[in-house]
Design a protein around this motif. Sequence first.
Motif, short mmCIF file in Angstrom:
data_model
loop_
_atom_site.label_atom_id
_atom_site.label_comp_id
_atom_site.label_asym_id
_atom_site.label_seq_id
_atom_site.Cartn_x
_atom_site.Cartn_y
_atom_site.Cartn_z
N ARG A 82 0.83 -1.21 0.00
CA ARG A 82 0.00 0.00 0.00
C ARG A 82 0.87 1.25 0.00
NH1 ARG A 82 -2.25 -0.15 4.90
NH2 ARG A 82 -2.74 -2.33 4.58
N MET A 83 1.94 1.23 0.77
CA MET A 83 2.79 2.41 0.87
C MET A 83 3.60 2.64 -0.41
SD MET A 83 4.12 2.31 4.80
CE MET A 83 4.79 3.98 4.80
N LEU A 84 4.09 1.56 -1.01
CA LEU A 84 4.99 1.70 -2.16
C LEU A 84 4.29 1.65 -3.51
CD1 LEU A 84 8.03 -0.39 -0.93
CD2 LEU A 84 7.66 2.07 -0.78
N GLY A 85 3.08 1.12 -3.55
CA GLY A 85 2.30 1.20 -4.77
C GLY A 85 2.22 -0.04 -5.64
N ASN A 86 3.18 -0.96 -5.54
CA ASN A 86 3.06 -2.18 -6.36
C ASN A 86 3.75 -3.37 -5.69
OD1 ASN A 86 5.81 -2.07 -6.99
ND2 ASN A 86 5.45 -0.99 -8.90
N ASN A 87 3.43 -4.55 -6.19
CA ASN A 87 3.91 -5.79 -5.58
C ASN A 87 5.42 -5.97 -5.71
OD1 ASN A 87 1.31 -6.39 -4.86
ND2 ASN A 87 1.02 -7.94 -6.43
N CYS B 286 9.91 2.18 4.25
CA CYS B 286 9.06 2.63 3.15
C CYS B 286 9.06 4.15 3.02
CB CYS B 286 7.63 2.12 3.33
SG CYS B 286 7.46 0.35 3.13
N ILE B 287 9.01 4.83 4.13
CA ILE B 287 9.05 6.28 4.11
C ILE B 287 10.38 6.77 3.52
CG2 ILE B 287 9.17 8.36 5.57
CD1 ILE B 287 7.05 6.97 7.38
N ASP B 288 11.47 6.12 3.89
CA ASP B 288 12.77 6.48 3.32
C ASP B 288 12.79 6.29 1.81
OD1 ASP B 288 13.76 7.17 5.79
OD2 ASP B 288 14.86 5.28 6.09
N LEU B 289 12.23 5.18 1.33
CA LEU B 289 12.17 4.94 -0.12
C LEU B 289 11.35 6.00 -0.83
CD1 LEU B 289 11.73 1.08 -0.51
CD2 LEU B 289 13.74 2.44 -1.03
N ARG C 114 10.80 9.04 0.13
CA ARG C 114 11.54 10.32 0.14
C ARG C 114 12.62 10.34 -0.94
NH1 ARG C 114 12.30 10.98 6.64
NH2 ARG C 114 10.22 11.80 7.05
N LYS C 115 13.27 9.20 -1.15
CA LYS C 115 14.32 9.14 -2.17
C LYS C 115 13.75 9.30 -3.57
CE LYS C 115 17.50 6.27 0.41
NZ LYS C 115 18.14 4.94 0.52
N LYS C 116 12.50 8.90 -3.79
CA LYS C 116 11.88 9.01 -5.12
C LYS C 116 11.57 10.46 -5.47
CE LYS C 116 9.70 4.54 -5.65
NZ LYS C 116 8.42 3.83 -5.81
N ARG C 117 11.35 11.29 -4.48
CA ARG C 117 11.00 12.70 -4.76
C ARG C 117 12.12 13.45 -5.35
NH1 ARG C 117 8.11 14.78 0.56
NH2 ARG C 117 6.95 12.91 0.96
#
Length: 75
Positions: free
Chosen positions: A23-28, A67-70, A72-75
Amino acid sequence: MNKTEFRLKVFSLSEHLFPMVCRMLGNNANAEDAIQEIMMKLWLKRKEIGKHPNITGLVFLTARNYCIDLMRKKR
């Protein structure tokens, strides 16, 4: 904490982590990779985890923070 205890107390929670991480990251695919990384991080800290009073809470908090760290890195 030895290998068997880790498998019973921590790794068994990975099935319960998957929906939250997905749910947090968007895909399996990203969720599966994240859970693998989370389990590796927890394995490296297994001695400290064994002394923790709430192992389940620690596992879920670690997953959430990862998940939050990941994200943040995508932004």
